[in-house]
Design an enzyme around this catalytic site. Structure first.
Site, PDB file in Angstrom:
ATOM      1  N   HIS B 327      40.308  36.796  82.987  1.00 36.53           N
ATOM      2  CA  HIS B 327      39.316  35.800  83.390  1.00 36.53           C
ATOM      3  C   HIS B 327      38.093  36.416  84.053  1.00 36.53           C
ATOM      4  CE1 HIS B 327      42.638  33.038  82.645  1.00 36.53           C
ATOM      5  NE2 HIS B 327      41.719  32.121  82.510  1.00 36.53           N
ATOM      6  N   GLY B 328      38.222  37.621  84.558  1.00 38.68           N
ATOM      7  CA  GLY B 328      37.053  38.236  85.173  1.00 38.68           C
ATOM      8  C   GLY B 328      37.404  39.542  85.838  1.00 38.68           C
TER       9      GLY B 328
END
Lengths: 349, 515
Positions: B327-328
């Site tokens: 996600h990041g």
């Protein structure tokens, strides 16, 4: 239900929804109620003054820096022209501002446009302006082109329209007449004359009120908190002159020339402060963009921006509002240029 | 280009659809596929054309790999080729997405002064990389070339799902492109697609974007002022919990709806996740296609639950940690993944006990656990997350950080700026009841905390009490679209509200675009 029938039902329901929104929008148009009375009454008073003047007239227009920043009696004395200050708020669309002059100007008059720098560069209509105009100048909305109508509607917050509809409902129930009914024009004019004659017995609000206007439409009260901040007067951006002002001013100039009305431009008064740097390359470029735009329409600025940089003591409450002394000083600096411009092309001689 | 922008809704989509419809019956399937490819690549390149080079390069590389795999699966060279293909995809993803994070981490750990590489992250790289990995694996398993080049390119680039999923398996889409029915638009699909698109627009514009400022200000206040009141923190937490669901599920439903315009059925990505009664259940309902990817291509290859209890839990933790990192590139995402891994392990362990929790309680525990974990997902840093948890615990005050009592707090409420005109209208019309114990009813109703709580309550009712749109619009027995007057009226109401709100609408990109 078949897909075809469903789509027809959906389309019908969408149309019904859009119609409902349109009805609610129209219902709120022209529904004056507090706090919209203040600007509405100022405009009514200015229109009354505009209707009352006779002879060649200088029509002043711009944002509130123009409303607060001119000494019209001095202009009248020095030029022999009548002077009416029609300006009130920077957020008003330029087309609206020019329409205000078009309502009253006649052949031989002068339109003195003291637009604020931001008015040359802005791309969008403020929600404040959309809301105010919906309330007290719905005819302006109906006069707009379709694309501008769409832009106007996009700028109007739905909560404001909701509030207008609540007030409309209050009109039906009678609550409006008890609490929110605005002053009628006859009473407004009477109060205005009483104020000018010194016989007005009511309380005069300090700020943004028709009772703070002189007989030319200038703002005259000065007992407000002094402004001592910093401001760059929107000269540090890189935005080009907007399409909106280009179109509006072009149309206005063409109308003015067709009707023998002279158009002159003035810079706004600027307070000397840490953020204002007219030598900065960005500021020079911004002023250059404005001047080139004016040149493209063969319009003349009265003097240079530097001439209107004044001591901060001559400003109060905001960076753009001068005190009475500031308005007088700005006008004093403008007058040689104004007189020169009028004598060069004096259409009355 | 965003799905809710005028240029997409009133120019791109109509043109894409009308030409597609115009090709129907007049040209072979490949012409429709080529047209959709052109439209999809225009859509992708709209913001920054340079991105298209990466997408095209990635498609070309993976397709060539798949040809090699199809030819060599019978021989020993198949598996190494698959490994090379997957590794190349992951290396590119890692280089673009995690090199900055890795450089920063190494610099901090060893006190070095390394400069992170200035790479421009290609839009949607996380999504199209995963989709192509699943294609390579499927090709390897099926030992045949699944798609022709243009079919494969559209499978990867199809604009409804390109930017933020769903992550489609080859078997879910490619057979549709190869079917006789493809390129023949059915009115049923169009009607269902339009309804899903409208519902998605409503969820994004009317719900997610109105919850966003509540969450943003709560998280910003907590980190900027070193802690906020419990009231603000809880309001912000629930606002974000619902915002991220409405935002992401809106995108997925719009994707499903848009795909249906072109006769393509994409897999569902959300199945009422906040109605889940366990964390295991939650991950079967949340971002279903990503969960499925991680399960099929990471958890199971790691051994899944086949190598004993310890390995099972280790595999769950590894899978969820990497899912978090997907996600990041930030430690907070990593921790979020670990937290969910731990919750899943706890959930599996609990299932081995003889204790049963009433379903209402297990739903409540699941919802709270997931919500708490969102703090890690939303916070900018560890310290901000820690501060936020302290705020939630009331460490800085319950109603305000100044230690005010409830009555003092209620008396201090002011109407929100945006609602002042409505408040004044009611006030000056004399429609408010009298002041109660020093609290003005208008100041209370139109205050930020009360309006925020009302929005959250409304969102909660929608999430907990209503079925998911895809299920609602289908006949429970046949699974075919079930069109009703209710659906038409709801869709029309959404459009009307969007139009009415357009004056104050501040569009924000979808949250999942950043991944």
């Amino acid at each position: 239900m078949t897909a075809k029938r469903y789509l027809i039902t959906l389309l019908t329901a969408v149309l019904a929804g859009i119609a409902t929104i349109a009805i609610l929008f129209c219902a709120h148009l022209g529904m004056p109620w507090w706090p919209h009375h203040l600007i509405r009454e100022v405009r009514m008073a200015k229109h009354y003054m505009a209707r009352s003047v006779e002879g060649p007239t200088i029509w002043i227009q711009g944002g509130s820096s123009a409303w607060f920043g001119f000494d019209s009696p001095q202009i009248k004395t020095e030029t022999g022209y009548e002077a009416v200050n029609l300006a009130f708020n920077v957020n008003m669309p330029t087309e609206f501002c020019f329409d205000e002059i078009r309502r009253f100007a006649k052949p031989g008059d002068v339109a003195l446009l003291a637009l604020e720098n931001s008015m040359y560069f802005r791309e969008s209509l403020s929600s404040y302006a959309a809301d105010e105009i919906s309330i007290w100048a719905p005819d302006y909305f109906w006069s707009l082109s379709l694309s501008r109508k769409a832009r106007f509607l996009k700028s109007l917050p739905w909560r404001k329209a909701l509030a207008g509809n609540l007030v409309r409902l209050g009109q039906l129930t009678g609550a409006y007449n008890r609490a929110l009914r605005p002053i009628d024009e006859e009473s407004l004019i009477k109060n205005l004359h009483d104020q000018w004659n010194g016989s007005y017995s009511g309380e005069i609000p300090v700020y943004y009120n028709y009772l703070t206007l002189n007989q030319h439409g200038d703002f005259v009260q000065t007992d407000h908190t002094l402004w001592r901040g910093t401001h760059d007067y929107n000269l540090m951006g890189t935005a080009p002159v907007s399409d909106e002002i280009r179109q509006d001013l072009e149309e206005f100039v063409s109308w003015a020339r067709a009707n023998n009305v002279r158009v002159l431009l003035s810079w706004l008064p600027m307070a000397r402060n840490a953020k204002l740097d007219l030598e900065n390359p960005k500021a020079i470029a911004s002023m250059d963009r404005i001047v080139k735009f004016a040149d493209s329409l063969d319009l003349e600025f009265l003097g240079d921006p530097e001439e209107y940089v004044m001591d901060i003591e001559l400003f109060y409450d905001t960076s753009h509002h001068t005190t009475a002394a500031g308005a007088s000083e700005r006008t004093r600096r403008l007058l040689p240029h104004l007189k020169q411009a009028l004598s060069i092309t004096d259409i009355h001689e | 280009m965003l799905f809710f922008t005028p240029i997409f809704l009133f120019a791109f989509l109509p043109i894409a659809w009308l030409v597609f419809k115009g090709l129907e019956g007049r040209t072979p399937n490949w012409a429709s596929i080529i047209w959709l490819l052109a439209a999809s690549w225009t859509f992708y390149a709209w913001a920054l054309p340079i991105h298209l080079l990466w997408l095209l390069g990635s498609i070309a590389f993976n397709y060539i790999c798949s040809i090699g795999l199809a030819r060599n699966t019978a021989s020993a060279s198949g598996k190494p080729l698959l490994v090379v293909g997957i590794a190349t995809n992951l290396c590119l993803l890692g280089a673009f997405k995690y090199s900055g994070f890795a450089t920063e981490t190494v610099s901090n750990l060893f006190g070095l002064n390394l400069t992170p590489p200035a790479l421009l992250l290609p839009l949607a790289i996380s999504f199209f990389t995963f989709q192509q990995i699943s294609y390579l694996v499927t090709t390897y398993r099926e030992q045949r070339l699944i798609a022709k080049p243009h079919e494969y390119a559209l499978y990867v680039s199809f604009f409804p799902q390109l930017i933020a999923g769903p992550i489609v398996q080859p078997g879910e889409m490619i057979p549709q492109l190869q079917s006789e029915r493809f390129s023949k638009v059915r009115l049923e699909d169009f009607a269902l697609g339009a309804t899903l698109l409208i519902i998605g627009l409503g969820k994004k514009i009317l719900l997610a974007d109105n919850l966003a400022p509540i969450a943003d200000s709560a998280f910003a206040l907590s980190s900027a002022s070193e802690g906020s009141s419990a009231l603000v923190a809880w309001t912000g937490l629930f606002a974000f919990t619902f915002q991220i669901y409405f935002d992401f599920s809106a995108y997925s439903e719009m994707a499903l709806g848009l795909a249906l315009f072109f006769g393509i059925r994409l897999p569902e990505n959300f199945a009422s996740p906040y109605q889940a009664t366990s964390v295991i259940d939650f991950w079967r309902r949340w971002h279903i296609t990503l969960s499925r990817f991680f399960k099929n291509y990471l958890y199971i290859p790691l051994g899944g639950n086949r190598n004993g209890v310890f390995r099972k839990y280790a595999n769950i933790l590894i899978t969820m940690t990497l899912a978090g990192l997907w996600h990041g590139a930030n430690w907070t995402f990593l921790l979020w993944g670990i937290a969910h891994g731990a919750l899943l392990c706890a959930n599996h362990l609990w299932r081995k006990t003889p204790f049963a929790i009433p379903s209402a309680l297990s739903w409540g525990l699941t919802f709270l656990s997931v919500s708490f974990a969102w703090v890690l997902f939303r916070a900018e840093s560890f310290s901000s997350a820690a501060l936020y948890f302290q705020s939630l615990a009331g460490s800085f005050g319950i109603y305000g950080t100044d230690g005010s009592s409830l009555l003092e707090f209620l008396r201090s409420l002011e109407p929100m700026e945006a609602w002042k005109s409505t408040h004044y209208a009611i006030h000056f019309l004399g429609w408010y009841p009298s002041v109660i114990n020093g609290v003005h009813p208008g100041h209370f109703i139109f205050s930020e905390p009360v309006l925020s709580l009302m929005q959250i309550l409304f969102a909660a009712i929608l999430v907990f009490a209503f079925p998911r749109p895809v299920a609602w619009l289908a006949n429970t027995e046949s699974g075919k679209p079930a069109f009703s007057i209710k659906a038409a009226v709801l869709s029309a109401a959404i459009i009307a509200l969007i139009i009415a709100q357009s004056g104050s609408f501040q569009s924000t990109p979808f949250l999942y675009f950043r991944f």
